[in-house]
Design a protein around this motif. Sequence first.
Motif, PDB file in Angstrom:
ATOM      1  N   ARG A 106       0.834  -1.207   0.000  1.00 38.76           N
ATOM      2  CA  ARG A 106       0.000   0.000   0.000  1.00 38.76           C
ATOM      3  C   ARG A 106       0.862   1.247   0.000  1.00 38.76           C
ATOM      4  O   ARG A 106       0.594   2.209  -0.741  1.00 38.76           O
ATOM      5  N   ARG A 107       1.893   1.257   0.820  1.00 42.97           N
ATOM      6  CA  ARG A 107       2.760   2.430   0.898  1.00 42.97           C
ATOM      7  C   ARG A 107       3.566   2.607  -0.391  1.00 42.97           C
ATOM      8  O   ARG A 107       3.785   3.731  -0.855  1.00 42.97           O
ATOM      9  N   LEU A 108       3.991   1.503  -0.987  1.00 45.73           N
ATOM     10  CA  LEU A 108       4.708   1.574  -2.248  1.00 45.73           C
ATOM     11  C   LEU A 108       3.801   2.130  -3.345  1.00 45.73           C
ATOM     12  O   LEU A 108       4.224   2.970  -4.149  1.00 45.73           O
ATOM     13  N   ALA A 109       2.549   1.686  -3.366  1.00 39.10           N
ATOM     14  CA  ALA A 109       1.596   2.193  -4.355  1.00 39.10           C
ATOM     15  C   ALA A 109       1.343   3.680  -4.158  1.00 39.10           C
ATOM     16  O   ALA A 109       1.231   4.438  -5.137  1.00 39.10           O
ATOM     17  N   LEU A 110       1.261   4.107  -2.909  1.00 37.71           N
ATOM     18  CA  LEU A 110       1.025   5.519  -2.616  1.00 37.71           C
ATOM     19  C   LEU A 110       2.200   6.379  -3.070  1.00 37.71           C
ATOM     20  O   LEU A 110       2.008   7.428  -3.708  1.00 37.71           O
ATOM     21  N   ARG A 111       3.403   5.938  -2.781  1.00 39.53           N
ATOM     22  CA  ARG A 111       4.587   6.685  -3.210  1.00 39.53           C
ATOM     23  C   ARG A 111       4.684   6.725  -4.740  1.00 39.53           C
ATOM     24  O   ARG A 111       5.019   7.750  -5.327  1.00 39.53           O
ATOM     25  N   THR A 112       4.366   5.602  -5.363  1.00 36.25           N
ATOM     26  CA  THR A 112       4.418   5.541  -6.823  1.00 36.25           C
ATOM     27  C   THR A 112       3.396   6.476  -7.449  1.00 36.25           C
ATOM     28  O   THR A 112       3.688   7.182  -8.425  1.00 36.25           O
ATOM     29  N   LEU A 179      -4.780  16.354   4.663  1.00 34.43           N
ATOM     30  CA  LEU A 179      -3.518  16.466   5.382  1.00 34.43           C
ATOM     31  C   LEU A 179      -2.491  15.522   4.773  1.00 34.43           C
ATOM     32  O   LEU A 179      -2.832  14.524   4.125  1.00 34.43           O
ATOM     33  N   ALA A 180      -1.224  15.823   5.011  1.00 37.85           N
ATOM     34  CA  ALA A 180      -0.144  15.003   4.461  1.00 37.85           C
ATOM     35  C   ALA A 180      -0.196  13.579   4.993  1.00 37.85           C
ATOM     36  O   ALA A 180       0.239  12.642   4.320  1.00 37.85           O
ATOM     37  N   THR A 181      -0.742  13.408   6.186  1.00 34.33           N
ATOM     38  CA  THR A 181      -0.828  12.066   6.778  1.00 34.33           C
ATOM     39  C   THR A 181      -2.035  11.289   6.280  1.00 34.33           C
ATOM     40  O   THR A 181      -2.206  10.125   6.639  1.00 34.33           O
ATOM     41  N   ASN A 182      -2.888  11.926   5.471  1.00 37.25           N
ATOM     42  CA  ASN A 182      -4.101  11.264   4.977  1.00 37.25           C
ATOM     43  C   ASN A 182      -4.069  11.055   3.470  1.00 37.25           C
ATOM     44  O   ASN A 182      -5.118  10.997   2.823  1.00 37.25           O
ATOM     45  N   LEU A 183      -2.889  10.944   2.904  1.00 44.37           N
ATOM     46  CA  LEU A 183      -2.783  10.723   1.461  1.00 44.37           C
ATOM     47  C   LEU A 183      -3.473   9.428   1.070  1.00 44.37           C
ATOM     48  O   LEU A 183      -3.466   8.453   1.819  1.00 44.37           O
ATOM     49  N   ASN A 184      -4.065   9.421  -0.116  1.00 44.74           N
ATOM     50  CA  ASN A 184      -4.652   8.198  -0.636  1.00 44.74           C
ATOM     51  C   ASN A 184      -4.526   8.193  -2.156  1.00 44.74           C
ATOM     52  O   ASN A 184      -4.432   9.247  -2.792  1.00 44.74           O
ATOM     53  N   VAL A 185      -4.523   7.009  -2.714  1.00 47.73           N
ATOM     54  CA  VAL A 185      -4.259   6.844  -4.145  1.00 47.73           C
ATOM     55  C   VAL A 185      -5.342   7.503  -4.993  1.00 47.73           C
ATOM     56  O   VAL A 185      -5.049   8.158  -6.006  1.00 47.73           O
ATOM     57  N   ILE A 204       5.547  14.313   4.266  1.00 51.10           N
ATOM     58  CA  ILE A 204       5.290  13.131   3.441  1.00 51.10           C
ATOM     59  C   ILE A 204       6.536  12.267   3.343  1.00 51.10           C
ATOM     60  O   ILE A 204       6.483  11.040   3.478  1.00 51.10           O
ATOM     61  N   GLN A 205       7.689  12.905   3.117  1.00 51.32           N
ATOM     62  CA  GLN A 205       8.922  12.142   2.994  1.00 51.32           C
ATOM     63  C   GLN A 205       9.327  11.525   4.331  1.00 51.32           C
ATOM     64  O   GLN A 205       9.978  10.483   4.365  1.00 51.32           O
TER      65      GLN A 205
END
Length: 211
Positions: A106-112, A179-185, A204-205
């Motif tokens: 999930r985190r990899l998909a979000l970063r991508t 918010l930066a902590t609530n990012l979603n794809v 985010i980073q």
Amino acid sequence: MVSCTIKDWTGTDTGEASLDLRVANEQNAPHIVHRALRRQLVNSRQGTASAKTRSEVSGGGRKPWRQKGTGRARAGSSRSPLWRGGGVIFGPKPRDFEVKMNRKERRLALRTALQSRVQDLIVVEDFNDQLPRPKTRDLVSALTRWGIGLEDKVLLITAEKQENTYLSARNIGNLKLILATNLNVYDLLAADRIVITAPALEKIQEVYSDS
């Protein structure tokens, strides 16, 4: 690593920021982002749709007419699915649509997904002090100075909730504030332009790094 220009409240370039996140390779990126997007959309379903079967519909206890001799088809209940007001055959019942996905995926998909939108990414300085009181017009003017069209769907990402920014943004129909902590794809892919404050980019980073 990707470099982004930082703009101030007036739209002037004031510096550069870097976006350095580990992302999926080109072959796997579409697949993993698609899986994450499908998971988010499917998991948002409530799954509360429900229809009554013939055994759950009230009434129908008495046989409508005798079995033989009437010339009509046999009928044992007025709540048969063939009758008006009867039950539903194979109707929906409450169910759980949850699709699971590993946290690392999930985190990899979000970063991508985030790094794939770098061409539509606008980094700005924190502008909460530019809004001493809620003013939607001022925020719309700032978006225009940052090169965003009036019809563009905008995703605004801040590091923390700021009351004046929230109140100024909530009346803009094509702008979503998270918010930066609530990012979603989904939000990252659905927006035409993404505006992110410099503190939010750092957060985010920090939060979504691969450590």
